[in-house]
Design a protein around this motif. Structure first.
Motif, PDB file in Angstrom:
ATOM      1  N   LEU A 156      45.104  38.097  35.666  1.00  0.00           N
ATOM      2  CA  LEU A 156      44.106  38.424  36.270  1.00  0.00           C
ATOM      3  C   LEU A 156      43.642  39.497  37.310  1.00  0.00           C
ATOM      4  N   LEU A 157      44.975  39.768  37.991  1.00  0.00           N
ATOM      5  CA  LEU A 157      44.889  40.664  38.965  1.00  0.00           C
ATOM      6  C   LEU A 157      44.773  42.205  38.268  1.00  0.00           C
ATOM      7  N   GLU A 158      45.569  42.541  37.214  1.00  0.00           N
ATOM      8  CA  GLU A 158      45.155  43.667  36.251  1.00  0.00           C
ATOM      9  C   GLU A 158      43.775  43.714  35.921  1.00  0.00           C
ATOM     10  N   GLU A 159      43.241  42.658  35.627  1.00  0.00           N
ATOM     11  CA  GLU A 159      41.748  42.763  34.985  1.00  0.00           C
ATOM     12  C   GLU A 159      40.739  43.190  36.248  1.00  0.00           C
ATOM     13  N   VAL A 160      41.160  42.600  37.490  1.00  0.00           N
ATOM     14  CA  VAL A 160      40.257  42.624  38.492  1.00  0.00           C
ATOM     15  C   VAL A 160      40.158  44.143  38.905  1.00  0.00           C
ATOM     16  N   TYR A 161      41.636  44.514  39.002  1.00  0.00           N
ATOM     17  CA  TYR A 161      41.902  45.890  39.217  1.00  0.00           C
ATOM     18  C   TYR A 161      41.249  46.848  38.403  1.00  0.00           C
ATOM     19  N   GLU A 180      38.546  46.643  36.551  1.00  0.00           N
ATOM     20  CA  GLU A 180      37.103  46.564  36.709  1.00  0.00           C
ATOM     21  C   GLU A 180      36.692  46.956  38.161  1.00  0.00           C
ATOM     22  N   ASN A 181      37.629  46.930  39.042  1.00  0.00           N
ATOM     23  CA  ASN A 181      37.453  47.489  40.495  1.00  0.00           C
ATOM     24  C   ASN A 181      38.530  48.177  40.964  1.00  0.00           C
TER      25      ASN A 181
END
Length: 44
Positions: free
Chosen positions: A32-37, A39-40
């Motif tokens: 989840l953190l990897e996906e957020v980072y 994208e942002n």
């Protein structure tokens, strides 16, 4: 909340000393953190 790869590995090593047969993947899921980072990237 985030943990470095080294801190996650250190946690697993301590648990192995206590007799637990675990891997980093058994305890931590950072997808989840990897996906957020991804994208942002400005959040890092």
């Amino acid at each position: 909340m985030s943990m470095s790869d080294q801190l996650m590995a250190d946690n697993v090593e301590i648990l192995k000393l206590a007799g637990y047969d675990l891997t980093v993947g058994d305890l931590f899921d950072t997808t989840l953190l990897e996906e957020v980072y991804a994208e942002n990237p400005d959040l890092k």
